[in-house]
Write an enzyme that holds these catalytic residues in place. Structure first.
Site, PDB file in Angstrom:
ATOM      1  N   THR A  78     -13.095  -2.598  -9.577  1.00  0.00           N
ATOM      2  CA  THR A  78     -14.259  -2.415 -10.462  1.00  0.00           C
ATOM      3  C   THR A  78     -13.952  -1.275 -11.430  1.00  0.00           C
ATOM      4  O   THR A  78     -13.745  -0.138 -11.002  1.00  0.00           O
ATOM      5  CB  THR A  78     -15.513  -2.068  -9.621  1.00  0.00           C
ATOM      6  OG1 THR A  78     -15.713  -3.132  -8.688  1.00  0.00           O
ATOM      7  CG2 THR A  78     -16.737  -1.899 -10.496  1.00  0.00           C
ATOM      8  N   LEU A  82     -34.932  -7.838  -1.581  1.00  0.00           N
ATOM      9  CA  LEU A  82     -36.277  -7.260  -1.756  1.00  0.00           C
ATOM     10  C   LEU A  82     -36.722  -6.609  -0.449  1.00  0.00           C
ATOM     11  O   LEU A  82     -37.882  -6.610  -0.125  1.00  0.00           O
ATOM     12  CB  LEU A  82     -37.280  -8.336  -2.166  1.00  0.00           C
ATOM     13  CG  LEU A  82     -37.267  -8.760  -3.637  1.00  0.00           C
ATOM     14  CD1 LEU A  82     -38.396  -9.750  -3.906  1.00  0.00           C
ATOM     15  CD2 LEU A  82     -37.414  -7.557  -4.580  1.00  0.00           C
ATOM     16  N   CYS A 102     -20.088   1.111  -3.219  1.00  0.00           N
ATOM     17  CA  CYS A 102     -20.134   0.360  -4.486  1.00  0.00           C
ATOM     18  C   CYS A 102     -21.375   0.620  -5.317  1.00  0.00           C
ATOM     19  O   CYS A 102     -21.281   1.203  -6.398  1.00  0.00           O
ATOM     20  CB  CYS A 102     -20.017  -1.120  -4.194  1.00  0.00           C
ATOM     21  SG  CYS A 102     -18.513  -1.512  -3.297  1.00  0.00           S
ATOM     22  N   ALA A 110     -37.536  -3.472   1.357  1.00  0.00           N
ATOM     23  CA  ALA A 110     -37.810  -2.051   1.100  1.00  0.00           C
ATOM     24  C   ALA A 110     -37.360  -1.227   2.300  1.00  0.00           C
ATOM     25  O   ALA A 110     -37.314  -1.716   3.417  1.00  0.00           O
ATOM     26  CB  ALA A 110     -39.298  -1.855   0.861  1.00  0.00           C
ATOM     27  N   GLY A 111     -37.030   0.015   2.060  1.00  0.00           N
ATOM     28  CA  GLY A 111     -36.603   0.884   3.152  1.00  0.00           C
ATOM     29  C   GLY A 111     -36.011   2.164   2.605  1.00  0.00           C
ATOM     30  O   GLY A 111     -36.485   2.680   1.581  1.00  0.00           O
ATOM     31  N   ASP A 118       0.860  -1.174   0.000  1.00  0.00           N
ATOM     32  CA  ASP A 118       0.000   0.000   0.000  1.00  0.00           C
ATOM     33  C   ASP A 118       0.900   1.229   0.000  1.00  0.00           C
ATOM     34  O   ASP A 118       2.053   1.158   0.437  1.00  0.00           O
ATOM     35  CB  ASP A 118      -0.932   0.009   1.221  1.00  0.00           C
ATOM     36  CG  ASP A 118      -2.203   0.796   0.937  1.00  0.00           C
ATOM     37  OD1 ASP A 118      -3.261   0.175   0.746  1.00  0.00           O
ATOM     38  OD2 ASP A 118      -2.118   2.041   0.871  1.00  0.00           O
ATOM     39  N   LEU A 122     -17.298  -9.646  -3.377  1.00  0.00           N
ATOM     40  CA  LEU A 122     -17.496  -9.749  -1.932  1.00  0.00           C
ATOM     41  C   LEU A 122     -18.413  -8.664  -1.391  1.00  0.00           C
ATOM     42  O   LEU A 122     -18.462  -7.555  -1.911  1.00  0.00           O
ATOM     43  CB  LEU A 122     -16.161  -9.743  -1.178  1.00  0.00           C
ATOM     44  CG  LEU A 122     -15.295  -8.497  -1.119  1.00  0.00           C
ATOM     45  CD1 LEU A 122     -15.798  -7.506  -0.080  1.00  0.00           C
ATOM     46  CD2 LEU A 122     -13.887  -8.896  -0.787  1.00  0.00           C
ATOM     47  N   ARG A 123     -19.151  -9.028  -0.360  1.00  0.00           N
ATOM     48  CA  ARG A 123     -20.034  -8.081   0.322  1.00  0.00           C
ATOM     49  C   ARG A 123     -19.393  -7.670   1.634  1.00  0.00           C
ATOM     50  O   ARG A 123     -18.845  -8.525   2.337  1.00  0.00           O
ATOM     51  CB  ARG A 123     -21.379  -8.740   0.667  1.00  0.00           C
ATOM     52  CG  ARG A 123     -22.200  -9.168  -0.496  1.00  0.00           C
ATOM     53  CD  ARG A 123     -23.209 -10.222  -0.061  1.00  0.00           C
ATOM     54  NE  ARG A 123     -22.558 -11.429   0.455  1.00  0.00           N
ATOM     55  CZ  ARG A 123     -23.188 -12.402   1.125  1.00  0.00           C
ATOM     56  NH1 ARG A 123     -24.461 -12.316   1.376  1.00  0.00           N
ATOM     57  NH2 ARG A 123     -22.527 -13.470   1.545  1.00  0.00           N
ATOM     58  N   GLY A 147     -26.815   2.281  -0.261  1.00  0.00           N
ATOM     59  CA  GLY A 147     -25.716   3.238  -0.194  1.00  0.00           C
ATOM     60  C   GLY A 147     -24.415   2.472  -0.241  1.00  0.00           C
ATOM     61  O   GLY A 147     -24.362   1.371  -0.790  1.00  0.00           O
TER      62      GLY A 147
END
Ligand code: UGA
Length: 448
Positions: free
Chosen positions: A129, A261, A271, A263-264, A32, A161-162, A268
Site C-alpha cells: 500500500t 457497522l 492498515c 459499533a464499539g 526476505d 486481503l483481511r 486498529g
C-alpha cells in the site's frame, strides 16, 4: 512455459501471496531480508497466526514430506532476479515516527535491490500500500537501474486481503485491480490470475494512480463506515437509543449494507489507521488536502472510542479519578479476532490506559498473548478467561473472539468479585449475561 513467480517480503501479505501462487500452480521463490523468517518458512512454519495459512504453506514448501515442492525461499537477490518472470513486491509501508506519512524505505530498497539484478525481461508488480504517485516514480527508477532497461515493466496490483481471512481473500479475491501502462503487463497479470478470474473475480484494468488510489480509498471508506456507526453510538448514548438495533435497521438498506457497522471501541491494526493518515498526508502534498479533511474526523472519532471505554470502565467500577485499588479483567488483546496481531490494537490500548491510571489489569487473549507481552510487558496476563477474571471488579470484553461469546456467565460469575461486564465490541448477548445476574454495559446501548 508456465510463468515463474517471486514474492519479495514474506510478512502477512507476502507469505500468504507466495503460498497462494503455489496453490494456483506456479513455481514460486520467496525472498526476505530477515534470516529467521526464511528459516521458519522453509520449515513450513508461519511467523504469525492466520487460519489455514500454515496448512497451505506445508502443502507446497519444498522439502516437506508430501508437498508439491513448488515453493522455496531465499535471501539471494541475484537468484530471485534470475528465477522470476513476475516479481511481486509485498513489503510493508508502516507509518513514519511522528508523522502521518508512510515510510517508503522498505519498498524503495526492495525495488532498488531487485532492479540492479534484472538482466532479463520481467514484470515487477507492486502490491504494497503506497502513496499515489509512487508507481510512476518506481517505474522510472527500475528503467534507470535494471541492466535489462525497458524490458522490465512495472504494474500496480493492490491487495485487499483481511487478516483472519487472508488465504480465502487471496485465492478468491472479490476483485483484482491491475494498474498497467500497456497490454503486455495486463496479459501477464491475466495469466497469473487466470484461475480466480475463471471463478468470477472481476478484473479491473486502470492506470497507475487509480490502482494506488483504489486501495487507499477502500480502506478510507471502511474506516469512515466504522467511525460513522461509532458517532451514531455517541448520539444513541446521549438520546437513549440502541446503536445495535439502529445498525441492523440501517443495514437492510442495500445501498448501506450491514457489514462494517459494528459499533464499539473502533478500528486498529496495521492498515486502517495508518492508511487514512498516509492518505491525508499525500493529499496535502498534492494540494488536495481539503478533500480529505473528513478523515481527520474519522480518525478522531475512532481514537475517542478508546478513551470513552476507559471512562465507562472507571465510572462503572466507581473510581473517582483513577482505577487505584481496582482489578480489571480484559478479554482480548488483538486488534480483531482470528489474528495474533496487536499493532495499534484498541483492546491493548484500553488495557494499557487503565493500567497507567492505577488499575490492576489482567489480560487474556486466545492467540495474541506473546505479542501483547512484548508490547506491554507490565500488564498482568492469565492463561484463560476464567483465570483472567478471578477477583475482578469489572470484566472488559474488547476483542470479539468466538471463545468469549461461548463463555458461560455462570462459571465466570463464580470467579469475579463483582458481576460487571462491559462489552466494547457489542458482540455478547446482553440477555444471557443479565439472566445470570451480571450488570451488562455497552457503548451506545441502553443501560437496562
Ligand atoms: C483491512 C481491510 O479490511 C482489508 O481489505 C485490507 O486489505 C487491509 O486492511 C490492508 O490494508 O491490508 P484488516 O486490517 O485485516 O483489513 O482489518 P479489518 O477487518 O478491516 O478490521 C479493522 C478494524 O476495524 C479492526 O480493529 C476491527 O475490530 C474494526 N471493526 C471492523 C470495527 O470496529 N467495526 C466493524 O464493523 C468492523
Amino acid at each position: 512455459m508456465a510463468l515463474k513467480i517471486t514474492v519479495i517480503g514474506t510478512g502477512y501479505l507476502g507469505a500468504t501471496h507466495a503460498a497462494a501462487m503455489a496453490e494456483l500452480g506456479f513455481e514460486v521463490l520467496g525472498l526476505d531480508v530477515v534470516p529467521e523468517k526464511i528459516e521458519m518458512l522453509s520449515a513450513g512454519r508461519v511467523p504469525m497466526y492466520e487460519p489455514g495459512l500454515e496448512e497451505l504453506l506445508r502443502k507446497h514448501v519444498a522439502g516437506i514430506g508430501g508437498s508439491t515442492g513448488r515453493l522455496r525461499f531465499t535471501m539471494d537477490w541475484a537468484e530471485i532476479a534470475e528465477f522470476g518472470d513476475v516479481h511481486f513486491i509485498c513489503v510493508n509501508t508502516p507509518q513514519k515516527h511522528g508523522e502521518y506519512a508512510c515510510d517508503m524505505s522498505y519498498v524503495d530498497s526492495a525495488v532498488d535491490s531487485l532492479a540492479r539484478h534484472l538482466a532479463r525481461p520481467a514484470l515487477v508488480v507492486g502490491k504494497s500500500t503506497v502513496p499515489v504517485g509512487s508507481a510512476e516514480r518506481l517505474a522510472a527508477r527500475i528503467t534507470e537501474l535494471a541492466p535489462a532497461g525497458r524490458e522490465v515493466e512495472l504494474a500496480w496490483n493492490p491487495e485487499f486481503l483481511r487478516e483472519g481471512f487472508a488465504v480465502q481473500d487471496t485465492l478468491r479475491p472479490d476483485r483484482i485491480v491491475a494498474g498497467v501502462r500497456g497490454e503486455h503487463a495486463e496479459r501477464i497479470l491475466r495469466e497469473v490470475y487466470a484461475k480466480p478470474i475463471g471463478h468470477g473475480s472481476p478484473f479491473v484494468v486502470t492506470d497507475f494512480p487509480t490502482a494506488e488510489l483504489v486501495k487507499t480509498s477502500a480502506n478510507s471508506f471502511l474506516a469512515t463506515k466504522i467511525s460513522f456507526i461509532n458517532a451514531m453510538a455517541e448520539v444513541c448514548e446521549a438520546a437513549g437509543g440502541d446503536v445495535v438495533k439502529l445498525a441492523e435497521a440501517l443495514g437492510y438498506d442495500e445501498r448501506i449494507g450491514r457489514k462494517f457497522l459494528r459499533a464499539g471501541i473502533g478500528f486498529g491494526g496495521g492498515c486502517l489507521p495508518k492508511d487514512i493518515r498516509a492518505f491525508m498526508a499525500r493529499a496535502g502534498e498534492l494540494g488536495a488536502d481539503q478533500a480529505l479533511t473528513f478523515l481527520r474526523e474519522v480518525d478522531s472519532i475512532n481514537m475517542r472510542r478508546r478513551r470513552d471505554m476507559v471512562e465507562l470502565a472507571r465510572e462503572a467500577v466507581g473510581g473517582d479519578s483513577s482505577f487505584l485499588g481496582k482489578r480489571v479483567a480484559v478479554l482480548g488483546a488483538t486488534f480483531k479476532p482470528d489474528s495474533d496481531d496487536v499493532r495499534d490494537s484498541p483492546a491493548l490500548n484500553v488495557a494499557g490506559q487503565i493500567h497507567l491510571q492505577g488499575g490492576q489489569v489482567t489480560v487474556y487473549d486466545p492467540k495474541g498473548m506473546e505479542n501483547a507481552k512484548r508490547v506491554f510487558p507490565t500488564l498482568g496476563y492469565a492463561d484463560s478467561a476464567v483465570e483472567a477474571v478471578r477477583g475482578a471488579d469489572a470484566v472488559l470484553h474488547l476483542t470479539e473472539w468466538r471463545e468469549f461469546r461461548e463463555l458461560d456467565p455462570e462459571v465466570l460469575g463464580e470467579a469475579v468479585t463483582r458481576r460487571l461486564i462491559l462489552d466494547g465490541r457489542n458482540a455478547l448477548d446482553p440477555a444471557r449475561w443479565r439472566a445470570s445476574g451480571w450488570t451488562y454495559r455497552a457503548m451506545g446501548r441502553p443501560r437496562a
